[in-house]
Write an enzyme that holds these catalytic residues in place. Structure first.
Site, PDB file in Angstrom:
ATOM      1  N   LYS A   1      11.581  -1.947   2.729  1.00  0.00           N
ATOM      2  CA  LYS A   1      10.787  -2.798   1.862  1.00  0.00           C
ATOM      3  C   LYS A   1      11.626  -3.631   0.888  1.00  0.00           C
ATOM      4  CE  LYS A   1       7.101  -2.945   3.049  1.00  0.00           C
ATOM      5  NZ  LYS A   1       5.777  -2.434   3.266  1.00  0.00           N
TER       6      LYS A   1
ATOM      7  N   SER B   1       8.076   8.633   8.286  1.00  0.00           N
ATOM      8  CA  SER B   1       7.775   7.547   9.233  1.00  0.00           C
ATOM      9  C   SER B   1       8.922   7.361  10.226  1.00  0.00           C
ATOM     10  CB  SER B   1       7.458   6.240   8.501  1.00  0.00           C
ATOM     11  OG  SER B   1       8.595   5.709   7.846  1.00  0.00           O
TER      12      SER B   1
HETATM   13  N1  PMP Z   1       7.672   3.406   6.738  1.00  0.00           N
HETATM   14  C1  PMP Z   1       7.702   3.433   5.395  1.00  0.00           C
HETATM   15  C2  PMP Z   1       8.212   4.669   4.709  1.00  0.00           C
HETATM   16  C3  PMP Z   1       7.261   2.329   4.670  1.00  0.00           C
HETATM   17  O1  PMP Z   1       7.284   2.361   3.318  1.00  0.00           O
HETATM   18  C4  PMP Z   1       6.774   1.199   5.374  1.00  0.00           C
HETATM   19  C5  PMP Z   1       6.272   0.016   4.614  1.00  0.00           C
HETATM   20  N2  PMP Z   1       4.987   0.231   4.036  1.00  0.00           N
HETATM   21  C6  PMP Z   1       6.732   1.211   6.767  1.00  0.00           C
HETATM   22  C7  PMP Z   1       7.212   2.334   7.402  1.00  0.00           C
HETATM   23  C8  PMP Z   1       6.142   0.094   7.596  1.00  0.00           C
HETATM   24  O2  PMP Z   1       6.711  -1.167   7.440  1.00  0.00           O
HETATM   25  P1  PMP Z   1       5.825  -2.490   7.495  1.00  0.00           P
HETATM   26  O3  PMP Z   1       5.074  -2.597   6.188  1.00  0.00           O
HETATM   27  O4  PMP Z   1       6.821  -3.584   7.670  1.00  0.00           O
HETATM   28  O5  PMP Z   1       4.879  -2.401   8.635  1.00  0.00           O
END
Ligand code: PMP
Length: 356
Positions: free
Chosen positions: A52, A294
């Protein structure tokens, strides 16, 4: 004599902001099946520890360029995590005040991290969930003339991934196979931005999108309603709380919609939070690669695909942030603070400094 040498980066940086992006792609050597080449793109190398940072820098600099953000103007955003930390880092470096609205249910360490980085954190009642923090941010922006970052709606989100994340992948796999690129979504900025570029430049690469098994919004086929500003006007009926922080909010964001409409993915694979946690721990304990839930979840999907992937296939897995951000979450729930029997036995095996 040491055998490892380093050479420096050959430059001095004018600002921490110039260190955003250009994250390394790293080979998995011990836990991936031998018939495959599995790589991870480790976004924890960004200065505030997550993917981010790219979005924060992209949104702020785009708004500066076209005058939507003026010197000294306050920035406001509803965020529970990495976006707030990234925005706090960028706003600190550029001298903008930042106000983050956040439901009181999110971990205390996140509030403290953002405050440490100079932001103000305004809590909203947990009963009002994501929608409460979101309407609070909107109201504050309207009432005070603050700049609302709008990570879920702004075209600057996917644009920064097309201009950085995607370019880095193309450069790092130049002349090499790239059979699978695997990602989840939060805002959808990563998949929409990288998908846009990969589809053009590497049409042979299979893009695999993943989402929580118990909040499979995309798989449901239903798209929530949105208003004229592309903001959601309802909570998605397929949403359930899930442990994969940063992924799948309780609506399908407008930024993600591009990836759905343009079919920037070839497969949609659900993943259980528990599998993500398990693979995050294996990445840390057996590869030395420290990523959050994630990242572990995206890697879990890669390992599932690996079972049927052809010999020699090459995969790239996105790891969005560092595991250090999850000390008070289910990721660390089973990690004890006290010595195990095995550790006590090691302690007792020599005479000095034993614990009572
Ligand atoms: N994993 C984490 C820990 C995140 O903070 C984010 C962003 N919200 C994402 C994955 C996904 O990224 P994006 O917002 O670009 O889809």
């Amino acid at each position: 004599m040491t055998t490892r040498r380093t050479e420096g980066r050959g430059r001095r940086y004018d600002s921490v902001l110039d260190t955003v992006g250009d994250t390394p792609v790293i080979r998995i050597n011990r836990i991936a099946p031998e018939h495959l080449d599995v790589y991870v793109k480790v976004e924890a190398f960004n200065p505030a520890g997550s993917v981010k940072d790219r979005l924060a820098l992209g949104i702020i600099e785009a708004a500066e360029r076209d005058g939507r953000l003026t010197p000294g103007q306050t920035v406001v955003e509803a965020t529970s995590g990495n976006t707030g930390i990234g925005l706090a880092m960028v706003c600190a470096a550029k001298g903008y005040p930042l106000v983050v609205t956040m439901a009181e249910s999110f971990s205390v360490e996140r509030r403290r991290l953002m405050r440490f980085l100079g932001a103000q954190v305004v809590l909203t009642p947990k009963e009002l969930k994501g929608f409460g923090m979101y309407t609070k941010a909107k109201e504050l922006a309207e009432q005070n003339g603050w700049f609302l970052a709008s990570q879920f709606e702004t075209p600057d989100n996917a644009a920064i991934h097309a201009a950085t994340t995607a370019r880095e992948i193309l450069a790092d796999f130049d002349g090499a196979r790239l059979d699978y690129w695997i990602t989840g979504y939060g805002t959808g900025g990563t998949v929409s931005g990288v998908g846009r570029v990969l589809r053009e430049a590497r049409p042979e690469t299979r893009i695999v999108l993943t989402e929580p098994a118990n909040a499979a919004l995309v798989a449901s086929g239903y798209v929530n309603t949105r208003n004229g500003a592309h903001q959601p006007t309802e909570s998605h009926p397929a949403f359930e709380p899930h442990p994969i922080q940063g992924w799948t909010p309780d609506f399908i964001p407008f930024v993600l919609q591009e990836a759905l409409d343009e079919q920037y993915y070839d497969a949609l694979v659900p993943v259980a939070g528990a599998d993500g946690i398990a693979w995050s721990r294996r990445l840390a304990a057996e590869e030395g690669i420290f990523t959050g839930i994630s990242g572990g979840s995206t890697f879990a999907v890669a390992m599932k695909l690996a079972e049927s992937a052809p010999e020699g296939a090459t995969m790239l897995v996105m790891l969005p942030d560092t595991g250090e951000r999850y000390l008070s979450t289910p990721l660390f729930e089973d990690i004890p603070a006290e010595m195990s029997d095995e550790e006590r036995a090691i302690s007792r095996s020599t005479p000095t400094a034993q614990m009572p």
